[in-house]
Design a protein around this motif. Structure first.
Motif, PDB file in Angstrom:
ATOM      1  N   ALA A 170       0.861  -1.238  -0.020  1.00  0.00           N
ATOM      2  CA  ALA A 170      -0.057   0.045   0.025  1.00  0.00           C
ATOM      3  C   ALA A 170       0.801   1.500   0.042  1.00  0.00           C
ATOM      4  N   LYS A 171       2.237   1.152   0.373  1.00  0.00           N
ATOM      5  CA  LYS A 171       2.997   2.511   0.513  1.00  0.00           C
ATOM      6  C   LYS A 171       3.880   2.484  -0.574  1.00  0.00           C
ATOM      7  N   HIS A 172       4.359   1.287  -1.244  1.00  0.00           N
ATOM      8  CA  HIS A 172       5.386   1.290  -2.253  1.00  0.00           C
ATOM      9  C   HIS A 172       4.893   0.250  -3.303  1.00  0.00           C
ATOM     10  N   ILE A 214      13.751  -7.896  -9.014  1.00  0.00           N
ATOM     11  CA  ILE A 214      13.757  -8.058  -7.629  1.00  0.00           C
ATOM     12  C   ILE A 214      14.524  -7.020  -7.217  1.00  0.00           C
ATOM     13  N   VAL A 215      14.077  -6.349  -5.963  1.00  0.00           N
ATOM     14  CA  VAL A 215      14.792  -5.294  -5.303  1.00  0.00           C
ATOM     15  C   VAL A 215      14.608  -5.607  -3.801  1.00  0.00           C
ATOM     16  N   PRO A 216      15.481  -4.760  -2.991  1.00  0.00           N
ATOM     17  CA  PRO A 216      15.613  -4.979  -1.771  1.00  0.00           C
ATOM     18  C   PRO A 216      14.300  -4.063  -1.233  1.00  0.00           C
ATOM     19  N   ALA A 217      13.625  -4.653  -0.126  1.00  0.00           N
ATOM     20  CA  ALA A 217      12.568  -4.303   0.622  1.00  0.00           C
ATOM     21  C   ALA A 217      12.784  -2.908   1.133  1.00  0.00           C
ATOM     22  N   PRO A 218      11.697  -1.870   0.693  1.00  0.00           N
ATOM     23  CA  PRO A 218      11.671  -0.498   0.999  1.00  0.00           C
ATOM     24  C   PRO A 218      12.024  -0.556   2.552  1.00  0.00           C
ATOM     25  N   LYS A 219      12.623   0.463   2.985  1.00  0.00           N
ATOM     26  CA  LYS A 219      12.619   0.889   4.484  1.00  0.00           C
ATOM     27  C   LYS A 219      11.692   1.601   5.046  1.00  0.00           C
TER      28      LYS A 219
END
Length: 219
Positions: A170-172, A214-219
């Motif tokens: 929902a945020k990213h 694929i990317v790192p999870a957003p902080k």
């Protein structure tokens, strides 16, 4: 037809163990988890209500309000809470809806519109489809629906994991892969073009296939 993901969660007024509520007003700007039970004093549901009470701090961290439902009246819920505390180590610390006219169960498509009868004479088997979990967003839209048989206790750790995924998405503009856990890599949503993705992820992404980014999870 079951209520689909993305539909507005039906609003209603109901008596609960914490007083009368209007559901949408009760949710406010929070997330909500509504989980239902076919009858008071049933063994599997007793364990579930205790498990959720113990996990309430985890739901609180995520801004998720908890509310249970059973077709029995509120005064029976209060008596059941004593058994739950005794056997599970924690009693419900969230409201429990008394759905004695089956209104909410029908509204949420857990029982057919034709269902009727005195709740005192309806058995758990009569209400066996009242075993749903609904995760509802601050926009009052349904984000997740899970339906369990009476014989299978719900896995609330999995429900917390799913909420983590839903709230992150929902945020990213990301989705989470199979068996994902918070902090692990995520997938750029398919609705995001490569050009748009480059603005958010200028370092690029791993792509075993063009449609799996694929990317790192957003902080």
């Amino acid at each position: 037809m079951a209520l689909p993901i993305g539909a507005e969660a039906p609003d209603f007024e109901a008596e609960t163990t914490e007083g009368k509520i209007k559901f949408h007003d009760w949710i406010g700007n929070s997330w909500a988890l509504l989980f239902s039970h076919p009858k008071d004093f049933t063994p599997v549901c007793t364990t579930e209500l205790g498990a959720v009470a113990r996990l309430k701090p985890e739901f609180d961290k995520r801004g998720v309000k908890l509310i249970g439902l059973s077709v029995d009246p509120v005064d029976r819920h209060a008596k059941w809470a004593e058994d739950i505390r005794e056997t599970q180590g924690a009693a419900p610390n969230y409201p429990m809806i008394g759905d004695t006219d089956l209104h909410v169960s029908k509204l949420y498509d857990m029982l057919p519109a034709s269902a009727s009868g005195d709740v005192a004479t309806r058995t758990a088997a009569d209400n066996q489809t009242v075993r749903n979990v609904f995760v509802i967003g601050p926009d009052k839209k349904i984000k997740l629906v899970l339906v369990y048989p009476m014989s299978t206790g719900r896995n609330f750790q999995e429900i917390l994991r799913a909420i983590d995924s839903i709230q992150l998405s929902a945020k990213h503009s990301v989705s989470t892969p199979a068996d994902w856990k918070p902090g692990e890599d995520v997938i750029i949503s398919g609705s995001v073009s490569d050009e748009q993705a480059k603005k958010t992820w200028p370092a690029g992404w791993k792509a075993p296939k063009p449609y799996i980014r694929i990317v790192p999870a957003p902080k």
